[in-house]
Design an enzyme around this catalytic site. Structure first.
Site, PDB file in Angstrom:
ATOM      1  N   HIS A   1     -18.596  -0.548   7.206  1.00  0.00           N
ATOM      2  CA  HIS A   1     -17.155  -0.486   7.473  1.00  0.00           C
ATOM      3  C   HIS A   1     -16.896   0.808   8.238  1.00  0.00           C
ATOM      4  O   HIS A   1     -16.968   1.894   7.662  1.00  0.00           O
ATOM      5  CB  HIS A   1     -16.365  -0.522   6.159  1.00  0.00           C
ATOM      6  CG  HIS A   1     -14.891  -0.350   6.370  1.00  0.00           C
ATOM      7  ND1 HIS A   1     -13.988  -1.375   6.225  1.00  0.00           N
ATOM      8  CD2 HIS A   1     -14.166   0.724   6.747  1.00  0.00           C
ATOM      9  CE1 HIS A   1     -12.778  -0.940   6.511  1.00  0.00           C
ATOM     10  NE2 HIS A   1     -12.857   0.335   6.819  1.00  0.00           N
TER      11      HIS A   1
ATOM     12  N   ASN B   1       0.874  -1.164   0.000  1.00  0.00           N
ATOM     13  CA  ASN B   1       0.000   0.000   0.000  1.00  0.00           C
ATOM     14  C   ASN B   1       0.916   1.220   0.000  1.00  0.00           C
ATOM     15  O   ASN B   1       1.478   1.580   1.037  1.00  0.00           O
ATOM     16  CB  ASN B   1      -0.878  -0.053   1.255  1.00  0.00           C
ATOM     17  CG  ASN B   1      -1.899   1.069   1.287  1.00  0.00           C
ATOM     18  OD1 ASN B   1      -1.869   1.972   0.450  1.00  0.00           O
ATOM     19  ND2 ASN B   1      -2.789   1.020   2.254  1.00  0.00           N
TER      20      ASN B   1
ATOM     21  N   GLY C   1     -16.398  -0.550  14.177  1.00  0.00           N
ATOM     22  CA  GLY C   1     -17.420  -1.597  14.020  1.00  0.00           C
ATOM     23  C   GLY C   1     -17.083  -2.871  14.783  1.00  0.00           C
ATOM     24  O   GLY C   1     -17.969  -3.532  15.331  1.00  0.00           O
ATOM     25  N   GLU C   2     -15.781  -3.196  14.847  1.00  0.00           N
ATOM     26  CA  GLU C   2     -15.373  -4.439  15.504  1.00  0.00           C
ATOM     27  C   GLU C   2     -15.217  -4.287  17.014  1.00  0.00           C
ATOM     28  O   GLU C   2     -15.248  -5.267  17.744  1.00  0.00           O
ATOM     29  CB  GLU C   2     -14.014  -4.902  14.934  1.00  0.00           C
ATOM     30  CG  GLU C   2     -14.100  -5.356  13.499  1.00  0.00           C
ATOM     31  CD  GLU C   2     -12.724  -5.516  12.856  1.00  0.00           C
ATOM     32  OE1 GLU C   2     -11.751  -5.833  13.562  1.00  0.00           O
ATOM     33  OE2 GLU C   2     -12.629  -5.317  11.628  1.00  0.00           O
TER      34      GLU C   2
ATOM     35  N   ARG D   1     -12.378   5.951  20.705  1.00  0.00           N
ATOM     36  CA  ARG D   1     -12.164   5.536  22.103  1.00  0.00           C
ATOM     37  C   ARG D   1     -12.319   6.721  23.059  1.00  0.00           C
ATOM     38  O   ARG D   1     -12.898   6.600  24.132  1.00  0.00           O
ATOM     39  CB  ARG D   1     -10.765   4.922  22.263  1.00  0.00           C
ATOM     40  CG  ARG D   1     -10.718   3.499  21.753  1.00  0.00           C
ATOM     41  CD  ARG D   1      -9.315   3.023  21.572  1.00  0.00           C
ATOM     42  NE  ARG D   1      -8.679   3.705  20.435  1.00  0.00           N
ATOM     43  CZ  ARG D   1      -7.643   3.226  19.778  1.00  0.00           C
ATOM     44  NH1 ARG D   1      -7.105   2.088  20.144  1.00  0.00           N
ATOM     45  NH2 ARG D   1      -7.138   3.882  18.753  1.00  0.00           N
TER      46      ARG D   1
ATOM     47  N   ARG E   1      -2.611  -2.335  -3.425  1.00  0.00           N
ATOM     48  CA  ARG E   1      -3.871  -1.649  -3.168  1.00  0.00           C
ATOM     49  C   ARG E   1      -3.894  -0.411  -4.065  1.00  0.00           C
ATOM     50  O   ARG E   1      -3.006   0.441  -3.981  1.00  0.00           O
ATOM     51  CB  ARG E   1      -3.942  -1.228  -1.706  1.00  0.00           C
ATOM     52  CG  ARG E   1      -5.196  -0.471  -1.457  1.00  0.00           C
ATOM     53  CD  ARG E   1      -5.339  -0.041  -0.043  1.00  0.00           C
ATOM     54  NE  ARG E   1      -6.646   0.575   0.090  1.00  0.00           N
ATOM     55  CZ  ARG E   1      -6.959   1.440   1.030  1.00  0.00           C
ATOM     56  NH1 ARG E   1      -6.077   1.788   1.922  1.00  0.00           N
ATOM     57  NH2 ARG E   1      -8.164   1.953   1.072  1.00  0.00           N
TER      58      ARG E   1
ATOM     59  N   ARG F   1     -13.753  13.479   8.485  1.00  0.00           N
ATOM     60  CA  ARG F   1     -14.551  13.908   7.312  1.00  0.00           C
ATOM     61  C   ARG F   1     -16.003  14.117   7.707  1.00  0.00           C
ATOM     62  O   ARG F   1     -16.555  13.329   8.475  1.00  0.00           O
ATOM     63  CB  ARG F   1     -14.493  12.846   6.212  1.00  0.00           C
ATOM     64  CG  ARG F   1     -13.136  12.707   5.603  1.00  0.00           C
ATOM     65  CD  ARG F   1     -13.150  11.658   4.490  1.00  0.00           C
ATOM     66  NE  ARG F   1     -11.847  11.021   4.425  1.00  0.00           N
ATOM     67  CZ  ARG F   1     -11.644   9.744   4.121  1.00  0.00           C
ATOM     68  NH1 ARG F   1     -12.655   8.964   3.807  1.00  0.00           N
ATOM     69  NH2 ARG F   1     -10.430   9.245   4.104  1.00  0.00           N
TER      70      ARG F   1
ATOM     71  N   HIS G   1     -13.630   1.424  -0.225  1.00  0.00           N
ATOM     72  CA  HIS G   1     -13.591   0.326   0.764  1.00  0.00           C
ATOM     73  C   HIS G   1     -14.131  -0.971   0.168  1.00  0.00           C
ATOM     74  O   HIS G   1     -14.558  -1.869   0.914  1.00  0.00           O
ATOM     75  CB  HIS G   1     -14.457   0.624   2.010  1.00  0.00           C
ATOM     76  CG  HIS G   1     -13.927   1.683   2.915  1.00  0.00           C
ATOM     77  ND1 HIS G   1     -14.751   2.582   3.557  1.00  0.00           N
ATOM     78  CD2 HIS G   1     -12.678   1.995   3.291  1.00  0.00           C
ATOM     79  CE1 HIS G   1     -14.027   3.398   4.296  1.00  0.00           C
ATOM     80  NE2 HIS G   1     -12.753   3.072   4.151  1.00  0.00           N
TER      81      HIS G   1
ATOM     82  N   GLU H   1      -8.016  -6.331   5.133  1.00  0.00           N
ATOM     83  CA  GLU H   1      -7.849  -5.905   3.738  1.00  0.00           C
ATOM     84  C   GLU H   1      -6.584  -6.476   3.112  1.00  0.00           C
ATOM     85  O   GLU H   1      -6.569  -6.808   1.933  1.00  0.00           O
ATOM     86  CB  GLU H   1      -7.861  -4.375   3.668  1.00  0.00           C
ATOM     87  CG  GLU H   1      -9.275  -3.841   3.860  1.00  0.00           C
ATOM     88  CD  GLU H   1      -9.351  -2.332   4.013  1.00  0.00           C
ATOM     89  OE1 GLU H   1      -8.984  -1.837   5.098  1.00  0.00           O
ATOM     90  OE2 GLU H   1      -9.781  -1.664   3.073  1.00  0.00           O
TER      91      GLU H   1
ATOM     92  N   GLY I   1     -14.161   2.618  10.195  1.00  0.00           N
ATOM     93  CA  GLY I   1     -12.777   2.802  10.656  1.00  0.00           C
ATOM     94  C   GLY I   1     -12.542   4.290  10.787  1.00  0.00           C
ATOM     95  O   GLY I   1     -13.450   5.034  11.167  1.00  0.00           O
ATOM     96  N   ASN I   2     -11.338   4.742  10.455  1.00  0.00           N
ATOM     97  CA  ASN I   2     -11.130   6.196  10.394  1.00  0.00           C
ATOM     98  C   ASN I   2     -11.977   6.788   9.292  1.00  0.00           C
ATOM     99  O   ASN I   2     -12.657   7.787   9.461  1.00  0.00           O
ATOM    100  CB  ASN I   2      -9.656   6.501  10.146  1.00  0.00           C
ATOM    101  CG  ASN I   2      -8.921   6.681  11.442  1.00  0.00           C
ATOM    102  OD1 ASN I   2      -9.455   7.283  12.377  1.00  0.00           O
ATOM    103  ND2 ASN I   2      -7.723   6.152  11.504  1.00  0.00           N
TER     104      ASN I   2
HETATM  105  P1  ADP Z   1      -8.395   2.723   9.230  1.00  0.00           P
HETATM  106  O1  ADP Z   1      -9.656   3.234   8.644  1.00  0.00           O
HETATM  107  O2  ADP Z   1      -7.319   3.748   9.303  1.00  0.00           O
HETATM  108  O3  ADP Z   1      -7.964   1.374   8.695  1.00  0.00           O
HETATM  109  P2  ADP Z   1      -9.277   1.297  11.600  1.00  0.00           P
HETATM  110  O4  ADP Z   1     -10.242   0.427  10.875  1.00  0.00           O
HETATM  111  O5  ADP Z   1      -8.154   0.649  12.317  1.00  0.00           O
HETATM  112  O6  ADP Z   1      -8.732   2.498  10.752  1.00  0.00           O
HETATM  113  O7  ADP Z   1     -10.138   2.125  12.697  1.00  0.00           O
HETATM  114  C1  ADP Z   1      -9.614   3.149  13.420  1.00  0.00           C
HETATM  115  C2  ADP Z   1     -10.688   3.641  14.368  1.00  0.00           C
HETATM  116  O8  ADP Z   1     -11.067   2.569  15.225  1.00  0.00           O
HETATM  117  C3  ADP Z   1     -10.267   4.794  15.281  1.00  0.00           C
HETATM  118  O9  ADP Z   1     -11.216   5.828  15.251  1.00  0.00           O
HETATM  119  C4  ADP Z   1     -10.236   4.155  16.646  1.00  0.00           C
HETATM  120  O10 ADP Z   1     -10.614   5.048  17.610  1.00  0.00           O
HETATM  121  C5  ADP Z   1     -11.286   3.078  16.524  1.00  0.00           C
HETATM  122  N1  ADP Z   1     -11.069   2.067  17.557  1.00  0.00           N
HETATM  123  C6  ADP Z   1     -10.023   1.260  17.731  1.00  0.00           C
HETATM  124  N2  ADP Z   1     -10.175   0.526  18.858  1.00  0.00           N
HETATM  125  C7  ADP Z   1     -11.353   0.893  19.407  1.00  0.00           C
HETATM  126  C8  ADP Z   1     -12.078   0.518  20.600  1.00  0.00           C
HETATM  127  N3  ADP Z   1     -11.607  -0.388  21.447  1.00  0.00           N
HETATM  128  N4  ADP Z   1     -13.266   1.121  20.815  1.00  0.00           N
HETATM  129  C9  ADP Z   1     -13.748   2.031  19.977  1.00  0.00           C
HETATM  130  N5  ADP Z   1     -13.121   2.439  18.853  1.00  0.00           N
HETATM  131  C10 ADP Z   1     -11.944   1.879  18.576  1.00  0.00           C
END
Ligand code: ADP
Length: 397
Positions: free
Chosen positions: A200, A7, A325-326, A277, A83, A233, A172, A379, A202-203
């Site tokens: 999905h 990547n 999400g996870e 978090r 990627r 965003r 994504h 990914e 994430g950030n």
């Molecule tokens: P990217 O989109 O950069 O791949 P990720 O999928 O790793 O990012 O997600 C990053 C996000 O996940 C951040 O906003 C982080 O705060 C959130 N995150 C990570 N661990 C936790 C947690 N235990 N509880 C809530 N949010 C979390």
């Protein structure tokens, strides 16, 4: 097969060498500050993590030292999976890279100026350093190329679609496809008869409506700015408000681009952080701004799920993935609570609380009319699997 998954960003090269036999990364690392003094190479191998200062004046040098490390540790690379963010209107699936593919990736740089050019630099550098080893492009947009025209067009004069290909592309895709397949496999569902809504988070964050195993609609659009509220965003916003602020503040398009992509979303609302978090911590302590941010974030997801539910008419599973999400039971709960009677979605609170840190799990009760599932994304593994498939198909033909 040992696949090097790459990547390449504007000043970074992230990689994993994945053994597709077991799906595990053998080596993974990051060359940071490519092109500047102070470049570093951080990598993990055999449970140990190391950081070294390196000379990486360009991507070719950075990739050169990654490949040297892999060879010094005694591994051969069978194929490289890249990627690539934008496959434009051309690529419906992953492809073996040749000169024609390179020209298209270059052309779609117009649509993703921050992403495709460094992705392409990585491809060209690999060609130089690795010669004939097969290389595959895996596009973030490809999975969404099945979205029908009525869902991908914007209601603006058609000439902008015809002249500049302004339309919704979605992103994504590698993650949405991976979690869709994994969820269907785990639940024993036949994908050709399955509808899902995949979130999905994430950030960056996006949501997809999947009809009979194919993407039917998605929240990200012409760029990854549209749709859900994300870390930095804004997601959906009235363009009228954007024009008004630009006018009032005398802002240029690049000022506004920065505001909406880097200074908005969760960071913009809280004024403190883009990290979920921190928001959760504040929410549970009763911090009003954090409560507001979490409510706004979850309500946007809820609106999209509602819209996609009606679009799809029947939904077998709602899937959560990505860092938030996870790992965030509270987000999943706020998004789907109170739907027991009207829609028949029933969350099992205990299972929801327990399903974190990379665990797969169904977090709805057996009576729930729609299954709610947490499916960790991967990914890099998805890119390695796609790469192996494309290379094997090519060798067969
Ligand atoms: P990217 O989109 O950069 O791949 P990720 O999928 O790793 O990012 O997600 C990053 C996000 O996940 C951040 O906003 C982080 O705060 C959130 N995150 C990570 N661990 C936790 C947690 N235990 N509880 C809530 N949010 C979390």
């Amino acid at each position: 097969m040992k696949v090097l998954v790459l990547n390449s960003g504007s000043s970074t090269v992230k990689y994993q060498l994945i053994d597709t036999a077991n799906g595990e990364p053998v080596i993974k690392g990051l060359v940071d500050k490519v092109g500047s003094i102070g470049a570093t190479h951080t990598y993990s191998y055999n449970g140990e993590k190391k950081t070294e200062d390196v000379l990486a004046r360009d991507h070719r040098e950075a990739i050169g030292l990654v490949i040297k490390l892999i060879k010094d540790l005694g591994f051969e690379i069978d194929a490289v999976g890249h990627r690539v963010v934008h496959g434009g209107y051309k690529f419906f699936e992953s492809v073996l890279i040749n000169n024609e593919v390179i020209e298209y990736i270059r052309e779609f740089g117009k649509l993703a100026p921050l992403h495709n050019p460094p992705n392409l630099t990585g491809i060209l550098a690999c060609r130089e350093v690795l010669g004939d080893i097969p290389q595959v492009a895996v596009f973030d947009t490809a999975f969404h190329q099945t979205i029908p025209m009525e869902n991908y067009l914007y209601a603006i004069p058609m000439k902008f679609y015809e002249t500049y290909r302004v339309r919704r592309y979605g992103f994504h895709g590698t993650s949405h496809k991976y979690v869709m397949e994994k969820t269907a496999k785990e639940l024993g569902l036949d994908l050709s008869k399955t509808n899902m809504i995949t979130c999905h988070l994430g950030n960056g964050a996006s949501i997809a409506a999947i009809k009979e195993g194919k993407s039917f609609d998605t929240s990200m659009g012409f760029t990854p700015l549209e749709g859900l509220i994300m870390g930095t965003r804004s997601g959906d916003i009235d363009v009228g408000a954007v024009l008004y602020i630009m006018d009032k503040e005398g802002m240029t398009t690049s000022d506004m681009d920065r505001l909406l992509n880097k200074e908005s979303g969760i960071l913009g609302i809280t004024g403190i952080s883009n990290d979920m978090r921190i928001v959760e911590e504040g929410y549970f302590k009763g911090d009003e701004r954090m409560i507001l941010a979490l409510k706004m974030y979850c309500n946007r997801i809820r609106k999209y799920i509602g819209a996609y539910f009606f679009e799809l008419r029947k939904v077998d599973a709602i899937v959560f993935t990505g860092g938030v999400g996870e790992n965030s039971p509270i987000v999943r709960k706020l998004v789907l609570d109170g739907l027991e009677e009207s829609v028949g979605i029933i969350i099992d609170d205990k299972k929801n609380e327990e399903t974190i840190r990379g665990k797969f799990g169904v977090v709805s009760t057996p009576e729930s009319k729609v299954k709610v599932v947490v499916t960790p994304t991967n990914e890099e593994l998805a890119i390695a699997i796609e790469t192996e498939r494309v290379v094997k198909d090519y060798l067969k033909s």
